[in-house]
Design an enzyme around this catalytic site. Structure first.
Site, PDB file in Angstrom:
ATOM      1  N   GLU A  91       0.823  -1.203   0.000  1.00 19.18           N
ATOM      2  CA  GLU A  91       0.000   0.000   0.000  1.00 19.18           C
ATOM      3  C   GLU A  91       0.855   1.251   0.000  1.00 19.18           C
ATOM      4  O   GLU A  91       1.899   1.299   0.647  1.00 19.18           O
ATOM      5  CB  GLU A  91      -0.860   0.034   1.264  1.00 19.18           C
ATOM      6  N   CYS A 104       3.250   8.404   1.483  1.00 17.80           N
ATOM      7  CA  CYS A 104       3.586   7.489   2.572  1.00 17.80           C
ATOM      8  C   CYS A 104       3.908   6.142   1.947  1.00 17.80           C
ATOM      9  O   CYS A 104       3.040   5.514   1.344  1.00 17.80           O
ATOM     10  CB  CYS A 104       2.395   7.396   3.525  1.00 17.80           C
ATOM     11  N   CYS A 111       5.159  -7.356   7.806  1.00 17.17           N
ATOM     12  CA  CYS A 111       6.041  -6.846   8.856  1.00 17.17           C
ATOM     13  C   CYS A 111       6.170  -7.921   9.918  1.00 17.17           C
ATOM     14  O   CYS A 111       5.257  -8.708  10.132  1.00 17.17           O
ATOM     15  CB  CYS A 111       5.416  -5.586   9.469  1.00 17.17           C
ATOM     16  N   CYS A 115       3.179  -5.507  16.322  1.00 16.88           N
ATOM     17  CA  CYS A 115       2.415  -4.549  17.140  1.00 16.88           C
ATOM     18  C   CYS A 115       0.936  -4.957  17.144  1.00 16.88           C
ATOM     19  O   CYS A 115       0.360  -5.241  16.095  1.00 16.88           O
ATOM     20  CB  CYS A 115       2.573  -3.129  16.589  1.00 16.88           C
ATOM     21  N   CYS A 118      -1.843  -3.134  14.894  1.00 15.49           N
ATOM     22  CA  CYS A 118      -1.509  -2.824  13.507  1.00 15.49           C
ATOM     23  C   CYS A 118      -1.943  -3.926  12.542  1.00 15.49           C
ATOM     24  O   CYS A 118      -1.676  -5.110  12.775  1.00 15.49           O
ATOM     25  CB  CYS A 118      -0.002  -2.604  13.405  1.00 15.49           C
ATOM     26  N   CYS A 332      -2.953   1.810   7.723  1.00 18.46           N
ATOM     27  CA  CYS A 332      -2.206   1.110   6.689  1.00 18.46           C
ATOM     28  C   CYS A 332      -2.270  -0.387   6.943  1.00 18.46           C
ATOM     29  O   CYS A 332      -2.370  -0.850   8.056  1.00 18.46           O
ATOM     30  CB  CYS A 332      -0.770   1.587   6.644  1.00 18.46           C
TER      31      CYS A 332
HETATM   32  N1  SAH Z   1       7.154   0.232  11.416  1.00 17.89           N
HETATM   33  C1  SAH Z   1       7.226   1.660  11.505  1.00 17.89           C
HETATM   34  C2  SAH Z   1       6.478   2.401  10.427  1.00 17.89           C
HETATM   35  C3  SAH Z   1       5.122   1.896  10.013  1.00 17.89           C
HETATM   36  S1  SAH Z   1       3.753   2.171  11.057  1.00 17.89           S
HETATM   37  C4  SAH Z   1       6.805   2.109  12.884  1.00 17.89           C
HETATM   38  O1  SAH Z   1       6.414   1.283  13.680  1.00 17.89           O
HETATM   39  O2  SAH Z   1       6.915   3.284  13.180  1.00 17.89           O
HETATM   40  C5  SAH Z   1       3.409   3.905  11.022  1.00 17.89           C
HETATM   41  C6  SAH Z   1       2.766   4.404  12.288  1.00 17.89           C
HETATM   42  O3  SAH Z   1       1.384   3.990  12.372  1.00 17.89           O
HETATM   43  C7  SAH Z   1       3.423   3.888  13.549  1.00 17.89           C
HETATM   44  O4  SAH Z   1       3.519   4.925  14.482  1.00 17.89           O
HETATM   45  C8  SAH Z   1       2.469   2.826  14.007  1.00 17.89           C
HETATM   46  O5  SAH Z   1       2.619   2.522  15.359  1.00 17.89           O
HETATM   47  C9  SAH Z   1       1.148   3.455  13.652  1.00 17.89           C
HETATM   48  N2  SAH Z   1      -0.009   2.558  13.553  1.00 17.89           N
HETATM   49  C10 SAH Z   1      -0.060   1.317  13.057  1.00 17.89           C
HETATM   50  N3  SAH Z   1      -1.292   0.823  13.126  1.00 17.89           N
HETATM   51  C11 SAH Z   1      -2.056   1.793  13.661  1.00 17.89           C
HETATM   52  C12 SAH Z   1      -3.450   1.896  13.992  1.00 17.89           C
HETATM   53  N4  SAH Z   1      -4.258   0.890  13.777  1.00 17.89           N
HETATM   54  N5  SAH Z   1      -3.871   3.051  14.538  1.00 17.89           N
HETATM   55  C13 SAH Z   1      -3.026   4.082  14.755  1.00 17.89           C
HETATM   56  N6  SAH Z   1      -1.718   4.048  14.472  1.00 17.89           N
HETATM   57  C14 SAH Z   1      -1.240   2.910  13.932  1.00 17.89           C
END
Ligand code: SAH
Length: 345
Positions: A91, A104, A111, A115, A118, A332
Site C-alpha cells: 500500500e 507514505c 512486517c 504490534c 496494527c 495502513c
Molecule cells: N514500522 C514503523 C512504520 C510503520 S507504522 C513504525 O512502527 O513506526 C506507522 C505508524 O502507524 C506507527 O507509528 C504505528 O505505530 C502506527 N499505527 C499502526 N497501526 C495503527 C493503527 N491501527 N492506529 C493508529 N496508528 C497505527
C-alpha cells in the site's frame, strides 16, 4: 531473475559503468533517465548507445508497479494497492497538504514486528522491498496525479529499520538532485524502536526527521502493545533517541496512538512528559484506528485534546494528527489485507 537497474544508487551505477568499460558520465545520464524522466523501457534512453542498452536489458529490469486498487477520499487522499512484479501487494498513500504532496511509502511486504494494534503485521513478513521498488511507489503516485511529490514519510507497511540497507539506498536515490530531488528535511522515517539500528542511522547523519512509535511511556504498557519492547525496553529506546539527537543535531518526533483505557490517562501523560523531558521533542497524538482482530478502541476526541493540553502544560510540545482519508480504510495494511482476503474467497 533479473537484477533491478532502478535499485542502484548513483554510486553503484557509476561502479557498474566502470565494470562495463563505459565512461562515467553514462551513469549520470542513465540515472536521470530512470529517476528523473522515469522511463519504463531501456530503449527510451535515446541518447545511449544501442549496444549498451542491449547489454543492460539482458541483465537488468526496470521495476514497474501496477495499480491493483485505488481509493480516493473526499479530502483528496489517495490510497493505492500496488502489485509488485512477483505479484505481492503493498500500500502507498498520497496525502495533499497545503505545503505539498506527501507520499507514505511501504518498505516491506508485511512486517514481523507484531504490534498488536496494527493491520500490517497480522500475517507476518513476506519480504523486504528493494530500493527501486520503494522509489517506484513515489513515482507511480506522482504519475497518478501528474504533480510533483515534495515530501515522503516512511510510515507505510513494514519496519524501515528492519530493511536498513535498501532503505538507505532508497533515500540516496530519492534525494539525488539528478532524480526527483526530495530534500532530506522533507523526509520522515518512522520506527517501532530497533535500538541498534537507530544508532546505525545516527552515524549517517542524515537530515531527515526520525519518528519513534512510542505509544506508551513504561515497559508494562508498551510491551503489551508492542512486542519489540521486550527486546528494546523504553529506557534503552529513549537513551538511543537522546544519542541520536546529540549526534545528528536533529530533533526527534514521537508518535503516540491513543487507546481508550490503555495509554490515555492523566497519570500516563505525566509519565510520558517525565520520560522525554528536556529533549525538545515533538509528540504526535493520534486516536488509534481500530483494526479487525485487535482488542483496542480509540480514545475519544475530547480526551485526546485533554491529553495534549496536559502535555503542553508539562512543557512537552504536542499536536493532534489530522486524520486524512478516514473514509477509505485509512490504517495502513487494511487495504492489502482486504485484497488478500478477497483473493481467498
Ligand atoms: N514500522 C514503523 C512504520 C510503520 S507504522 C513504525 O512502527 O513506526 C506507522 C505508524 O502507524 C506507527 O507509528 C504505528 O505505530 C502506527 N499505527 C499502526 N497501526 C495503527 C493503527 N491501527 N492506529 C493508529 N496508528 C497505527
Amino acid at each position: 531473475m533479473k537484477e533491478q537497474l532502478n535499485s542502484l544508487t548513483q554510486q553503484q551505477l557509476t561502479e557498474l559503468m566502470e565494470q562495463m568499460g563505459q565512461p562515467a558520465f553514462r551513469a549520470k545520464q542513465i540515472f536521470r533517465w530512470i529517476h528523473e524522466k522515469q522511463v519504463t523501457d531501456f530503449f527510451q534512453m535515446t541518447d545511449q548507445p544501442k549496444s549498451l542498452l542491449e547489454q543492460l536489458s539482458q541483465r537488468f529490469e526496470l521495476v514497474q508497479l501496477v495499480v491493483a486498487r485505488r481509493q480516493q477520499s473526499k479530502d483528496g487522499t489517495i490510497k493505492f494497492l500496488f502489485q509488485l512484479p512477483d505479484e505481492n501487494c503493498i500500500e502507498t498513500v498520497l496525502m495533499r497538504y497545503n505545503y505539498g504532496n506527501t507520499v507514505c511509502v511501504s518498505t516491506q511486504v508485511g512486517c514481523r514486528m507484531g504490534c498488536r494494534f496494527c493491520a500490517s503485521t497480522q500475517a507476518g513478513l513476506v519480504r523486504s522491498l528493494t530500493a527501486g521498488e520503494i522509489a517506484a511507489e513515489v513515482y507511480a503516485a506522482g504519475k497518478d496525479i501528474g504533480e510533483r511529490i515534495s515530501h515522503i514519510v516512511l510510515m507505510g507497511i513494514g519496519e524501515p529499520l528492519d530493511n536498513f540497507d535498501n532503505v538507505m539506498d532508497f533515500l540516496s536515490i530519492i534525494s539525488s538532485p539528478l532524480g526527483v530531488n526530495i530534500g532530506m528535511r522533507n523526509i520522515s522515517l518512522s520506527t517501532c524502536g530497533l535500538v541498534p539500528m537507530i544508532d546505525k542511522l545516527a552515524e549517517r547523519k542524515l537530515q531527515l526527521t526520525l519518528s519513534i512509535s512510542l505509544h506508551a511511556p513504561n515497559n508494562a504498557m508498551r510491551s503489551q502493545m508492542m512486542p519489540v519492547n521486550n527486546a528494546y525496553p523504553v529506557e534503552q529506546l529513549v537513551a538511543a533517541c537522546r544519542r541520536y539527537q546529540q549526534h545528528t543535531g536533529r530533533r526527534i518526533s514521537f508518535e503516540y496512538s491513543m487507546v481508550k483505557g490503555v495509554n490515555d490517562s492523566a497519570a500516563t501523560a505525566k509519565e510520558l512528559a517525565q520520560l522525554i523531558k528536556g529533549m525538545g521533542a515533538h509528540v504526535n497524538l493520534i486516536p488509534i484506528n481500530p483494526v479487525d482482530g485487535s482488542p483496542y478502541s480509540a480514545t475519544d476526541a475530547a480526551n485526546v485534546k485533554r491529553f495534549q493540553q496536559q502535555l503542553e502544560q508539562l512543557g512537552v510540545n504536542a499536536t493532534i494528527r489530522r486524520r486524512l482519508g478516514s473514509d477509505i480504510s485509512a490504517a495502513c495494511g487494511q487495504l492489502r489485507r482486504e485484497a488478500r482476503e478477497d483473493a481467498l474467497k
